[in-house]
Design a protein around this motif. Structure first.
Motif, PDB file in Angstrom:
ATOM      1  N   PHE A   1       0.816  -1.211   0.000  1.00  0.00           N
ATOM      2  CA  PHE A   1       0.000   0.000   0.000  1.00  0.00           C
ATOM      3  C   PHE A   1       0.850   1.262   0.000  1.00  0.00           C
ATOM      4  O   PHE A   1       0.556   2.228  -0.722  1.00  0.00           O
ATOM      5  N   ASP A   2       1.928   1.266   0.789  1.00  0.00           N
ATOM      6  CA  ASP A   2       2.732   2.485   0.882  1.00  0.00           C
ATOM      7  C   ASP A   2       3.622   2.714  -0.337  1.00  0.00           C
ATOM      8  O   ASP A   2       4.362   3.706  -0.390  1.00  0.00           O
ATOM      9  N   SER A   3       3.552   1.811  -1.327  1.00  0.00           N
ATOM     10  CA  SER A   3       4.291   2.007  -2.573  1.00  0.00           C
ATOM     11  C   SER A   3       3.423   2.585  -3.686  1.00  0.00           C
ATOM     12  O   SER A   3       3.909   2.822  -4.798  1.00  0.00           O
ATOM     13  N   LEU A   4       2.139   2.820  -3.408  1.00  0.00           N
ATOM     14  CA  LEU A   4       1.277   3.466  -4.393  1.00  0.00           C
ATOM     15  C   LEU A   4       1.792   4.874  -4.681  1.00  0.00           C
ATOM     16  O   LEU A   4       2.159   5.603  -3.748  1.00  0.00           O
ATOM     17  N   PRO A   5       1.806   5.288  -5.940  1.00  0.00           N
ATOM     18  CA  PRO A   5       2.215   6.664  -6.245  1.00  0.00           C
ATOM     19  C   PRO A   5       1.297   7.676  -5.562  1.00  0.00           C
ATOM     20  O   PRO A   5       0.108   7.418  -5.380  1.00  0.00           O
ATOM     21  N   ALA A   6       1.842   8.806  -5.193  1.00  0.00           N
ATOM     22  CA  ALA A   6       1.059   9.842  -4.522  1.00  0.00           C
ATOM     23  C   ALA A   6      -0.110  10.291  -5.397  1.00  0.00           C
ATOM     24  O   ALA A   6       0.001  10.392  -6.626  1.00  0.00           O
ATOM     25  N   ASP A   7      -1.233  10.573  -4.766  1.00  0.00           N
ATOM     26  CA  ASP A   7      -2.438  11.072  -5.437  1.00  0.00           C
ATOM     27  C   ASP A   7      -2.955  10.132  -6.523  1.00  0.00           C
ATOM     28  O   ASP A   7      -3.616  10.567  -7.473  1.00  0.00           O
ATOM     29  N   THR A   8      -2.639   8.850  -6.400  1.00  0.00           N
ATOM     30  CA  THR A   8      -3.137   7.850  -7.352  1.00  0.00           C
ATOM     31  C   THR A   8      -4.131   6.952  -6.642  1.00  0.00           C
ATOM     32  O   THR A   8      -3.840   6.419  -5.567  1.00  0.00           O
ATOM     33  N   LEU A   9      -5.301   6.792  -7.249  1.00  0.00           N
ATOM     34  CA  LEU A   9      -6.327   5.949  -6.648  1.00  0.00           C
ATOM     35  C   LEU A   9      -6.262   4.532  -7.199  1.00  0.00           C
ATOM     36  O   LEU A   9      -5.905   4.317  -8.363  1.00  0.00           O
ATOM     37  N   ILE A  10      -6.586   3.582  -6.364  1.00  0.00           N
ATOM     38  CA  ILE A  10      -6.821   2.211  -6.812  1.00  0.00           C
ATOM     39  C   ILE A  10      -8.129   2.223  -7.594  1.00  0.00           C
ATOM     40  O   ILE A  10      -9.127   2.771  -7.125  1.00  0.00           O
TER      41      ILE A  10
END
Length: 307
Positions: free
Chosen positions: A94-103
């Motif tokens: 989860f903490d590797s998701l790009p900033a301001d990017t939604l699933i």
């Protein structure tokens, strides 16, 4: 809460030759949910915890679309990550998701779901990460069997799971009793002498029983009928679901509350928020007769049951 007895290492357990009615119901719900909401061209897909989600991943695999290998599947904990890896899919913390990017979409189960799509989650002790993923998803899709379909929360499911920092357990239990919980308790592991179970964050789970939780529409209806005393703020032990979730979350030492309430992802997007919502936009229930009932949020925010 009852837990299954540990199986001796000397015992061989054979899987049933035929799936049970409940497992068949879960599979049917998962297949329809994936058919209606999974996009093989997505970049990020959330995968929750619990037995029903195994069938979601199975349904995704059965599509046999090569684009699926490019998707990053975001798990809600250790168990769901293992499901992803065993399926040969690509996982992403989860903490590797790009900033301001939604699933794009997150699939998860629930312990109980009410008429307004509020959920109780946390029976598997993954509620914190489940809430992280749900609130980072454009839409959260819940998949369950007919036992979870109830008009109000705490109808059949007995308690609200609450993740608590171990040092705060005694304080939080006392506060929960003041809020009206009859007998909150720390959840023990499968083998009681091993002590309380630990979450992926190394915290404890408190299970707190309360009377069935009201919807805000219950308060409005009571007011129209002249029952102004019903406010859902704990009077006579009666709580409106969002009000109770807020009170519990405010307790010092509480990391997360297993009540998924408030907005869903589509409602958050309509307000211009770069965030999802705690509630699912739709919930799929495998029924006893083999059909699938769908509780879905309409454009005006009302929830209808589709079958």
């Amino acid at each position: 809460m009852d837990f299954p007895k540990p199986v001796s290492s000397a015992t061989t357990v054979s899987p049933p030759t035929q799936p049970s009615a409940i497992e068949s119901a879960k599979r049917a719900a998962a297949q329809l949910a994936v058919k209606e909401h999974f996009n093989p061209g997505a970049h990020y897909v959330g995968i929750g915890s619990g037995s029903t989600i195994v069938y979601v991943v199975e349904a995704i695999q059965e599509l046999k679309d090569p684009r699926i290998q490019n998707i990053h599947f975001v798990p809600t904990g250790y168990q769901s990550r293992q499901v992803i890896l065993r399926a040969g899919l690509k996982d992403l913390k989860f903490d590797s998701l790009p900033a301001d990017t939604l699933i794009e979409v997150a699939f998860d189960g629930a312990d109980e779901i009410d008429d307004d799509l509020n959920c109780i989650k946390g029976g598997g002790a993954c509620l914190y990460q489940e809430k992280l993923v749900a609130t980072r998803a454009s839409k959260f899709i819940c998949v369950a069997d007919h036992r979870k379909l109830q008009p109000r929360l705490l109808t059949n499911w007995p308690t609200i799971p609450i993740e608590v920092e171990p040092l705060a357990v005694t304080t939080v239990i006392s506060a929960l009793k003041r809020l009206g919980s009859s007998a909150p308790f720390v959840r023990e592991g499968h083998i009681q002498k091993a002590g309380p179970i630990k979450t992926d964050q190394d915290n404890f789970i408190i299970d707190a029983p309360f009377p069935s939780l009201l919807l805000y529409t219950d308060i409005e209806q009571a007011a129209k009928q002249g029952v102004k005393e019903l406010k859902g703020q704990g009077e006579d032990g009666q709580w409106e679901v969002q009000a109770l979730a807020k009170e519990i979350k405010a307790l010092e030492g509480v990391l997360s509350v297993g009540l998924f309430v408030g907005e869903n992802g589509l409602q958050a997007k309509a307000k211009g928020k770069i965030a999802g919502g705690q509630k699912p936009v739709a919930a799929y229930f495998g029924m006893e007769d083999g059909s699938v009932a769908v509780r879905v949020t309409q454009d005006d925010g009302t929830v209808v049951l589709r079958k």
